[in-house]
Write a protein that holds these residues in place. Structure first.
Motif, PDB file in Angstrom:
ATOM      1  N   CYS A  78       4.478 -44.012 -20.719  1.00  0.00           N
ATOM      2  CA  CYS A  78       5.409 -44.330 -21.805  1.00  0.00           C
ATOM      3  C   CYS A  78       4.867 -45.463 -22.671  1.00  0.00           C
ATOM      4  O   CYS A  78       4.967 -45.422 -23.906  1.00  0.00           O
ATOM      5  CB  CYS A  78       6.771 -44.726 -21.231  1.00  0.00           C
ATOM      6  SG  CYS A  78       7.655 -43.372 -20.442  1.00  0.00           S
ATOM      7  N   LEU A  79       4.301 -46.471 -22.025  1.00  0.00           N
ATOM      8  CA  LEU A  79       3.758 -47.618 -22.762  1.00  0.00           C
ATOM      9  C   LEU A  79       2.613 -47.197 -23.672  1.00  0.00           C
ATOM     10  O   LEU A  79       2.617 -47.494 -24.878  1.00  0.00           O
ATOM     11  CB  LEU A  79       3.287 -48.678 -21.762  1.00  0.00           C
ATOM     12  CG  LEU A  79       2.558 -49.890 -22.353  1.00  0.00           C
ATOM     13  CD1 LEU A  79       3.485 -50.697 -23.244  1.00  0.00           C
ATOM     14  CD2 LEU A  79       1.977 -50.764 -21.230  1.00  0.00           C
ATOM     15  N   GLU A  80       1.612 -46.496 -23.100  1.00  0.00           N
ATOM     16  CA  GLU A  80       0.438 -46.115 -23.890  1.00  0.00           C
ATOM     17  C   GLU A  80       0.788 -45.111 -24.981  1.00  0.00           C
ATOM     18  O   GLU A  80       0.284 -45.195 -26.111  1.00  0.00           O
ATOM     19  CB  GLU A  80      -0.648 -45.547 -22.972  1.00  0.00           C
ATOM     20  CG  GLU A  80      -1.174 -46.524 -21.927  1.00  0.00           C
ATOM     21  CD  GLU A  80      -1.762 -47.768 -22.541  1.00  0.00           C
ATOM     22  OE1 GLU A  80      -2.319 -47.702 -23.655  1.00  0.00           O
ATOM     23  OE2 GLU A  80      -1.668 -48.837 -21.910  1.00  0.00           O
ATOM     24  N   ALA A  81       1.661 -44.153 -24.662  1.00  0.00           N
ATOM     25  CA  ALA A  81       2.078 -43.172 -25.674  1.00  0.00           C
ATOM     26  C   ALA A  81       2.847 -43.868 -26.792  1.00  0.00           C
ATOM     27  O   ALA A  81       2.684 -43.542 -27.982  1.00  0.00           O
ATOM     28  CB  ALA A  81       2.944 -42.091 -25.026  1.00  0.00           C
ATOM     29  N   GLY A  82       3.683 -44.841 -26.420  1.00  0.00           N
ATOM     30  CA  GLY A  82       4.440 -45.593 -27.419  1.00  0.00           C
ATOM     31  C   GLY A  82       3.538 -46.392 -28.344  1.00  0.00           C
ATOM     32  O   GLY A  82       3.723 -46.403 -29.568  1.00  0.00           O
ATOM     33  N   LEU A  83       2.541 -47.057 -27.777  1.00  0.00           N
ATOM     34  CA  LEU A  83       1.606 -47.846 -28.591  1.00  0.00           C
ATOM     35  C   LEU A  83       0.807 -46.945 -29.527  1.00  0.00           C
ATOM     36  O   LEU A  83       0.524 -47.308 -30.678  1.00  0.00           O
ATOM     37  CB  LEU A  83       0.665 -48.641 -27.683  1.00  0.00           C
ATOM     38  CG  LEU A  83       1.312 -49.780 -26.886  1.00  0.00           C
ATOM     39  CD1 LEU A  83       0.333 -50.346 -25.868  1.00  0.00           C
ATOM     40  CD2 LEU A  83       1.797 -50.879 -27.828  1.00  0.00           C
ATOM     41  N   PHE A  84       0.441 -45.758 -29.025  1.00  0.00           N
ATOM     42  CA  PHE A  84      -0.280 -44.790 -29.866  1.00  0.00           C
ATOM     43  C   PHE A  84       0.583 -44.370 -31.054  1.00  0.00           C
ATOM     44  O   PHE A  84       0.116 -44.342 -32.209  1.00  0.00           O
ATOM     45  CB  PHE A  84      -0.663 -43.577 -29.026  1.00  0.00           C
ATOM     46  CG  PHE A  84      -1.204 -42.416 -29.811  1.00  0.00           C
ATOM     47  CD1 PHE A  84      -2.463 -42.475 -30.380  1.00  0.00           C
ATOM     48  CD2 PHE A  84      -0.450 -41.257 -29.985  1.00  0.00           C
ATOM     49  CE1 PHE A  84      -2.971 -41.408 -31.106  1.00  0.00           C
ATOM     50  CE2 PHE A  84      -0.947 -40.185 -30.709  1.00  0.00           C
ATOM     51  CZ  PHE A  84      -2.209 -40.265 -31.273  1.00  0.00           C
ATOM     52  N   GLU A  85       1.844 -44.045 -30.786  1.00  0.00           N
ATOM     53  CA  GLU A  85       2.757 -43.642 -31.866  1.00  0.00           C
ATOM     54  C   GLU A  85       2.964 -44.784 -32.863  1.00  0.00           C
ATOM     55  O   GLU A  85       3.029 -44.562 -34.070  1.00  0.00           O
ATOM     56  CB  GLU A  85       4.108 -43.206 -31.289  1.00  0.00           C
ATOM     57  CG  GLU A  85       4.080 -41.910 -30.501  1.00  0.00           C
ATOM     58  CD  GLU A  85       3.874 -40.679 -31.380  1.00  0.00           C
ATOM     59  OE1 GLU A  85       4.034 -40.778 -32.616  1.00  0.00           O
ATOM     60  OE2 GLU A  85       3.531 -39.616 -30.827  1.00  0.00           O
ATOM     61  N   LEU A  86       3.036 -45.999 -32.346  1.00  0.00           N
ATOM     62  CA  LEU A  86       3.311 -47.159 -33.200  1.00  0.00           C
ATOM     63  C   LEU A  86       2.129 -47.516 -34.090  1.00  0.00           C
ATOM     64  O   LEU A  86       2.274 -47.712 -35.304  1.00  0.00           O
ATOM     65  CB  LEU A  86       3.685 -48.350 -32.312  1.00  0.00           C
ATOM     66  CG  LEU A  86       4.264 -49.590 -33.000  1.00  0.00           C
ATOM     67  CD1 LEU A  86       5.602 -49.268 -33.656  1.00  0.00           C
ATOM     68  CD2 LEU A  86       4.451 -50.714 -31.982  1.00  0.00           C
ATOM     69  N   HIS A  87       0.939 -47.562 -33.493  1.00  0.00           N
ATOM     70  CA  HIS A  87      -0.212 -48.088 -34.231  1.00  0.00           C
ATOM     71  C   HIS A  87      -1.079 -47.020 -34.895  1.00  0.00           C
ATOM     72  O   HIS A  87      -1.625 -47.251 -35.976  1.00  0.00           O
ATOM     73  CB  HIS A  87      -1.081 -48.938 -33.289  1.00  0.00           C
ATOM     74  CG  HIS A  87      -0.366 -50.129 -32.739  1.00  0.00           C
ATOM     75  ND1 HIS A  87       0.181 -51.097 -33.536  1.00  0.00           N
ATOM     76  CD2 HIS A  87      -0.076 -50.492 -31.449  1.00  0.00           C
ATOM     77  CE1 HIS A  87       0.752 -52.027 -32.786  1.00  0.00           C
ATOM     78  NE2 HIS A  87       0.619 -51.677 -31.518  1.00  0.00           N
ATOM     79  N   GLN A  88      -1.235 -45.857 -34.245  1.00  0.00           N
ATOM     80  CA  GLN A  88      -2.081 -44.817 -34.822  1.00  0.00           C
ATOM     81  C   GLN A  88      -1.286 -43.813 -35.662  1.00  0.00           C
ATOM     82  O   GLN A  88      -1.703 -43.451 -36.752  1.00  0.00           O
ATOM     83  CB  GLN A  88      -2.859 -44.082 -33.729  1.00  0.00           C
ATOM     84  CG  GLN A  88      -4.173 -44.744 -33.339  1.00  0.00           C
ATOM     85  CD  GLN A  88      -3.986 -45.997 -32.515  1.00  0.00           C
ATOM     86  OE1 GLN A  88      -3.132 -46.027 -31.633  1.00  0.00           O
ATOM     87  NE2 GLN A  88      -4.778 -47.015 -32.791  1.00  0.00           N
ATOM     88  N   LYS A  89      -0.145 -43.392 -35.134  1.00  0.00           N
ATOM     89  CA  LYS A  89       0.647 -42.371 -35.839  1.00  0.00           C
ATOM     90  C   LYS A  89       1.659 -42.972 -36.811  1.00  0.00           C
ATOM     91  O   LYS A  89       2.249 -42.252 -37.628  1.00  0.00           O
ATOM     92  CB  LYS A  89       1.402 -41.490 -34.814  1.00  0.00           C
ATOM     93  CG  LYS A  89       0.507 -40.774 -33.817  1.00  0.00           C
ATOM     94  CD  LYS A  89      -0.229 -39.611 -34.454  1.00  0.00           C
ATOM     95  CE  LYS A  89       0.707 -38.450 -34.718  1.00  0.00           C
ATOM     96  NZ  LYS A  89       0.004 -37.269 -35.248  1.00  0.00           N
TER      97      LYS A  89
END
Length: 479
Positions: A378-389
């Motif tokens: 959840c943490l890594e997927a969330g950071l990906f959505e926040l910063h990359q997507k």
């Protein structure tokens, strides 16, 4: 109630202590992963190979390979007769139990009953309990190793089994090693009671070496623990000593490599891992460690110009890293969580966002995994959505899922920290942002601060009237 011969036999089989009656079943473990690891341990010529053959027989039977399972059990029985002699009968309880179950699954009821008869003869003088088993230290100990080999979810239960085995046989290095290994793994898992003091396993690894000074595996595992505790001089001494004793044992090589990688000696780590990989080419652990080594090398490559040799070297490291990481979770989709998260990270570095997104999507769909693993996802997927997507909505959804899992890990705290930072940013720009107000209310609710939770849910509803989630939360809080 049916009284057919098969049903009556099944009632007796259910009383046994063996792999077929212990908790890990096909639905709760990654069968392919465990089979690969058991083959590796047999190929590595580790101690206690009979236990690997026993568990392998169970897994082969689960997959319908009953003839192969019988051969596995014959190998286990052969090793027991050669290695234990006077203790053969005590040590054979689990093997004979597995034999009975495999014959039952093959429809060979007479053969199954014959093994029950053998068990009754063996267990009668050892126990005044069930007719067909005896809760002796050999049974508890092998159950502990089986649970430890199955999945991370069973570490706590494995530790309990080894503790019970040690109550009966406190100086048995096999059970002390099992207890130390289970304890060490629990110490490394965020959120477990054992993680609060990560030095407990040290005294047990030391006890193994007191009783068996030549145990290279205990040396290398103790060395890693001491490295973590910053006792670097003693850690280095143990690692070097272990390599001198058994320079061609993959189990020692892989942990020595991990030690050197963590010290920053990446080339030495790669050298040891490649040597181990020649001996056990299918080891997911070795491929994962090689992937981490090449990820370490990426940190020293900064050029963005394609013609620059450093840039070309970086591309090579990325490819090597991805290759080994994919190999590491090729047959371990459910259990190899960390390698898949690192793989997604490398895909982000190389600009392959779609592959990273697909990896996170697949991981988010997993069930029956350790809570801290899902919180990491959840943490890594969330950071990906926040910063990359640049998708705050998806990021908040992932962070919230991680926080709602009731397990106090470092990953959960990081999910929460990201939510708190996001809330403050949003409310600074727009004090009427209903989503941010709702998240703030939920965090107060999580902390048991009802008054403030009610206040912020009411604020959120003011700007998002009719939101069912907020209405439901308010109702529960007011009750």
């Amino acid at each position: 109630m049916s009284n057919t011969p098969g049903d009556l036999l099944k009632e007796k089989l259910d009383q046994l202590q063996c792999h077929f009656t212990w908790r890990p079943q096909k639905e709760t473990i990654d069968v392919e992963d465990v089979i690969f690891r058991l083959h590796d341990s047999i190929d590595m010529n580790l101690k206690y190979k009979e236990q690997s053959y026993n568990q392998l027989a169970f897994l082969n039977c689960l997959q319908g390979n009953c003839e192969e399972a019988i051969q596995n059990l014959k190998e286990a029985e052969k090793i027991l007769r050669e290695e234990y002699k006077d203790e053969f009968e005590r040590r054979s309880i689990i093997t004979y139990g597995n034999f009975a179950w495999v014959h039952y699954h093959m429809g060979q009821l007479t053969e199954a009953q014959s093994y029950l008869d053998k068990l009754e003869m063996i267990c009668k003088p050892l126990s005044d309990g069930p007719r067909y088993t005896a809760m002796i230290h050999e049974v508890y100990g092998e159950k502990g190793w089986s649970l430890l080999n199955s999945a991370g979810e069973y570490c706590e239960e494995a530790k309990e089994c080894f503790a019970k085995a040690l109550e009966q046989d406190p100086d048995n290095t096999e059970w002390i090693m099992g207890y130390a290994t289970a304890l060490s793994r629990l110490e490394s898992l965020s959120g477990t009671p054992e993680s609060r003091d990560q030095s407990q396993s040290v005294k047990h690894f030391r006890r193994v070496l007191e009783l068996d000074p030549d145990d290279a595996v205990a040396m290398v595992l103790l060395g890693l623990k001491l490295q973590m505790l910053r006792q670097n001089e003693k850690a280095n001494e143990l690692i070097e000593q272990a390599l001198q004793k058994t320079s061609d044992l993959p189990y020692v090589l892989r942990y020595a490599a991990k030690y050197y990688r963590q010290r920053g000696f990446v080339e030495r780590a790669i050298e040891l891992l490649k040597k181990a990989l020649e001996l056990t080419p299918h080891s997911g652990f070795l491929h994962y460690q090689l992937g981490l080594c090449y990820r370490s090398k990426l940190k020293y490559s900064h050029s963005r110009y394609p013609r620059n040799p450093e840039f070309q070297q970086k591309a090579e490291f990325i490819n090597l890293c991805k290759y080994h990481l994919e190999k590491s979770f090729e047959h371990r989709q459910k259990t190899a969580i960390k390698p898949q998260l690192v793989f997604a990270e490398i895909c982000i570095i190389s600009g392959e966002y779609s592959r990273a997104e697909e990896t996170y999507r697949r991981l988010m769909e997993l069930v029956d995994i350790r809570p801290e693993n899902m919180q990491s996802i959840c943490l890594e997927a969330g950071l990906f959505e926040l910063h990359q997507k640049r998708s705050e909505t998806n990021a908040v959804r992932h962070f919230l899922k991680g926080v709602k899992i009731e397990y106090n890990s470092i990953e959960r705290q990081k999910c929460r920290t990201n939510l708190e930072e996001w809330v403050e940013r949003k409310l600074l720009v727009n004090a009427h942002d209903s989503k941010a107000l709702g998240v703030k209310a939920f965090l107060y609710q999580l902390d048991g601060i009802k008054g403030r939770a009610i206040k912020y849910f009411e604020k959120a509803l003011k700007f998002d009237p009719g939101n069912e989630e907020y209405v439901s939360a308010l109702s529960q809080l007011r009750i």
